[in-house]
Design a protein around this motif. Sequence first.
Motif, PDB file in Angstrom:
ATOM      1  N   LEU A   5       0.847  -1.206   0.000  1.00  0.00           N
ATOM      2  CA  LEU A   5       0.000   0.000   0.000  1.00  0.00           C
ATOM      3  C   LEU A   5       0.877   1.249   0.000  1.00  0.00           C
ATOM      4  N   VAL A   6       0.548   2.165  -0.896  1.00  0.00           N
ATOM      5  CA  VAL A   6       1.266   3.441  -1.003  1.00  0.00           C
ATOM      6  C   VAL A   6       0.390   4.535  -0.400  1.00  0.00           C
ATOM      7  N   THR A   7       0.895   5.198   0.640  1.00  0.00           N
ATOM      8  CA  THR A   7       0.180   6.357   1.185  1.00  0.00           C
ATOM      9  C   THR A   7       0.562   7.593   0.365  1.00  0.00           C
ATOM     10  N   GLY A   8      -0.102   8.714   0.621  1.00  0.00           N
ATOM     11  CA  GLY A   8       0.235   9.951  -0.100  1.00  0.00           C
ATOM     12  C   GLY A   8       0.110   9.785  -1.606  1.00  0.00           C
ATOM     13  N   ALA A   9      -0.812   8.918  -2.033  1.00  0.00           N
ATOM     14  CA  ALA A   9      -0.855   8.511  -3.439  1.00  0.00           C
ATOM     15  C   ALA A   9      -1.296   9.629  -4.374  1.00  0.00           C
ATOM     16  N   THR A  10      -1.931  10.667  -3.824  1.00  0.00           N
ATOM     17  CA  THR A  10      -2.340  11.795  -4.678  1.00  0.00           C
ATOM     18  C   THR A  10      -1.227  12.830  -4.807  1.00  0.00           C
ATOM     19  N   GLY A  11      -0.129  12.648  -4.059  1.00  0.00           N
ATOM     20  CA  GLY A  11       0.945  13.641  -4.059  1.00  0.00           C
ATOM     21  C   GLY A  11       2.049  13.308  -5.048  1.00  0.00           C
ATOM     22  N   GLY A  12       3.064  14.174  -5.087  1.00  0.00           N
ATOM     23  CA  GLY A  12       4.132  14.035  -6.070  1.00  0.00           C
ATOM     24  C   GLY A  12       4.916  12.743  -5.926  1.00  0.00           C
ATOM     25  N   LEU A  13       5.402  12.449  -4.735  1.00  0.00           N
ATOM     26  CA  LEU A  13       6.233  11.256  -4.548  1.00  0.00           C
ATOM     27  C   LEU A  13       5.406   9.974  -4.641  1.00  0.00           C
ATOM     28  N   GLY A  14       4.218   9.987  -4.032  1.00  0.00           N
ATOM     29  CA  GLY A  14       3.374   8.788  -4.070  1.00  0.00           C
ATOM     30  C   GLY A  14       2.998   8.423  -5.491  1.00  0.00           C
ATOM     31  N   ARG A  15       2.671   9.439  -6.276  1.00  0.00           N
ATOM     32  CA  ARG A  15       2.247   9.168  -7.660  1.00  0.00           C
ATOM     33  C   ARG A  15       3.402   8.624  -8.503  1.00  0.00           C
ATOM     34  N   GLN A  16       4.584   9.252  -8.327  1.00  0.00           N
ATOM     35  CA  GLN A  16       5.752   8.767  -9.084  1.00  0.00           C
ATOM     36  C   GLN A  16       6.043   7.313  -8.699  1.00  0.00           C
ATOM     37  N   THR A  17       5.940   7.029  -7.406  1.00  0.00           N
ATOM     38  CA  THR A  17       6.229   5.666  -6.930  1.00  0.00           C
ATOM     39  C   THR A  17       5.235   4.673  -7.528  1.00  0.00           C
ATOM     40  N   LEU A  18       3.956   5.060  -7.535  1.00  0.00           N
ATOM     41  CA  LEU A  18       2.936   4.159  -8.087  1.00  0.00           C
ATOM     42  C   LEU A  18       3.161   3.924  -9.576  1.00  0.00           C
ATOM     43  N   ASP A  19       3.541   4.971 -10.297  1.00  0.00           N
ATOM     44  CA  ASP A  19       3.767   4.814 -11.734  1.00  0.00           C
ATOM     45  C   ASP A  19       4.874   3.782 -11.994  1.00  0.00           C
ATOM     46  N   PHE A  20       5.959   3.854 -11.199  1.00  0.00           N
ATOM     47  CA  PHE A  20       7.042   2.874 -11.371  1.00  0.00           C
ATOM     48  C   PHE A  20       6.638   1.501 -10.850  1.00  0.00           C
ATOM     49  N   LEU A  21       5.862   1.489  -9.758  1.00  0.00           N
ATOM     50  CA  LEU A  21       5.431   0.209  -9.181  1.00  0.00           C
ATOM     51  C   LEU A  21       4.565  -0.565 -10.180  1.00  0.00           C
ATOM     52  N   ALA A 181      13.304   4.567  -7.180  1.00  0.00           N
ATOM     53  CA  ALA A 181      14.029   3.834  -6.124  1.00  0.00           C
ATOM     54  C   ALA A 181      13.044   3.260  -5.104  1.00  0.00           C
ATOM     55  N   SER A 182      12.020   4.032  -4.766  1.00  0.00           N
ATOM     56  CA  SER A 182      11.026   3.552  -3.799  1.00  0.00           C
ATOM     57  C   SER A 182      10.294   2.334  -4.355  1.00  0.00           C
ATOM     58  N   ALA A 183       9.968   2.371  -5.655  1.00  0.00           N
ATOM     59  CA  ALA A 183       9.268   1.231  -6.275  1.00  0.00           C
ATOM     60  C   ALA A 183      10.153  -0.014  -6.259  1.00  0.00           C
ATOM     61  N   VAL A 184      11.453   0.168  -6.443  1.00  0.00           N
ATOM     62  CA  VAL A 184      12.368  -0.981  -6.384  1.00  0.00           C
ATOM     63  C   VAL A 184      12.367  -1.564  -4.972  1.00  0.00           C
ATOM     64  N   VAL A 185      12.473  -0.702  -3.974  1.00  0.00           N
ATOM     65  CA  VAL A 185      12.497  -1.182  -2.584  1.00  0.00           C
ATOM     66  C   VAL A 185      11.193  -1.913  -2.249  1.00  0.00           C
ATOM     67  N   LEU A 186      10.080  -1.362  -2.720  1.00  0.00           N
ATOM     68  CA  LEU A 186       8.775  -1.950  -2.385  1.00  0.00           C
ATOM     69  C   LEU A 186       8.524  -3.275  -3.103  1.00  0.00           C
ATOM     70  N   SER A 187       9.163  -3.475  -4.240  1.00  0.00           N
ATOM     71  CA  SER A 187       8.829  -4.649  -5.055  1.00  0.00           C
ATOM     72  C   SER A 187       9.913  -5.719  -5.050  1.00  0.00           C
TER      73      SER A 187
END
Length: 289
Positions: A5-21, A181-187
Amino acid sequence: MTKILVTGATGGLGRQTLDFLLQRVPPVRIAALARDPVKLADLAARGVDVRQGDYHDRASLKAAFQGIDRLFFISAPSFTNMVEQHRNIVAGAMAAGVQHIVYTGIQRREGSGFVMDQVTATENATEEMLAASGAGITVLRNATYMDALPFLLGPKALNEIRVPAGKGASAFVARRDLGEASAVVLSTEGHMGKTYTLSGGVAVTMDEIAAILSQIAGRTIRYTDVSVATFIKERVAAGLPEPVGVFLASWMQAIAAGEFATVSSDLERLIGHPAVTPAALLPTLFATA
Ligand code: NAP
């Protein structure tokens, strides 16, 4: 199947992370938290499990985190009661049985006693509550966003940079790289118990930023190391609330003190390619500034 689960998903970092995830794992393994789920309708349409929750409402977080194995905990915005919200996130995660929390904090210099209002106390309290939680923890200490430079330098930066940053350098990082980088760590596995410093690949001074902006503008843009009082006065006159001016001044003093000067290889190792440089990104950032 690990559910993330990604929090802050409507924000800049959350959205970038989700796109890579979404490039790395199927949407069925991804959930996204929003105060207003309507804002994530496009992600829901792609099969992401959109959940409602508010950092101020612990019960909403406990409900939203049900069935989640790995939580991407994006820090609350400054000028809100961050520690209380962070306590709700950690308590909600533990009540829901989350096994692994990946927290986004801020870069810091080893052994530093530098105090930043809105930052230092929150970071220390959050890392302590995470360590005591019993969950597996990964801490991402993010460098200052390169994307924030137009705001940090102010609306007149393309005339002259006037900030109290001395001769300090800062390893500014592109938020896009942080998302990757966050998407790599999460996945991927093997990150529990680790602390990564996610910085850009170079540290630049305000003189070097002025040189890049000069190239963009096609004329010489100088950097003047103004006093803290002058900086705050000028930014307040340009429309910033005084507490925000004070906050930005302390950020600049942290740069002057070398708090964000460390270049770490962690980010480039995680993403497997060089980090975006200021010379590459600033033309875009300042074209729209
Ligand atoms: P951002 O674009 O402002 O996004 C913040 C996110 O937090 C949004 O999705 C927002 O959701 C969510 N949020 C705010 N209050 C919330 C609440 N009470 N409950 C649930 N969600 C809430 O910030 P960002 O650029 O992604 O940066 C992420 C975090 O990094 C910031 O919150 C801040 O702590 C920190 N930060 C770091 C730097 C740096 O240079 N390293 C710079 C700025 C900020 P809504 O759409 O509902 O508002």
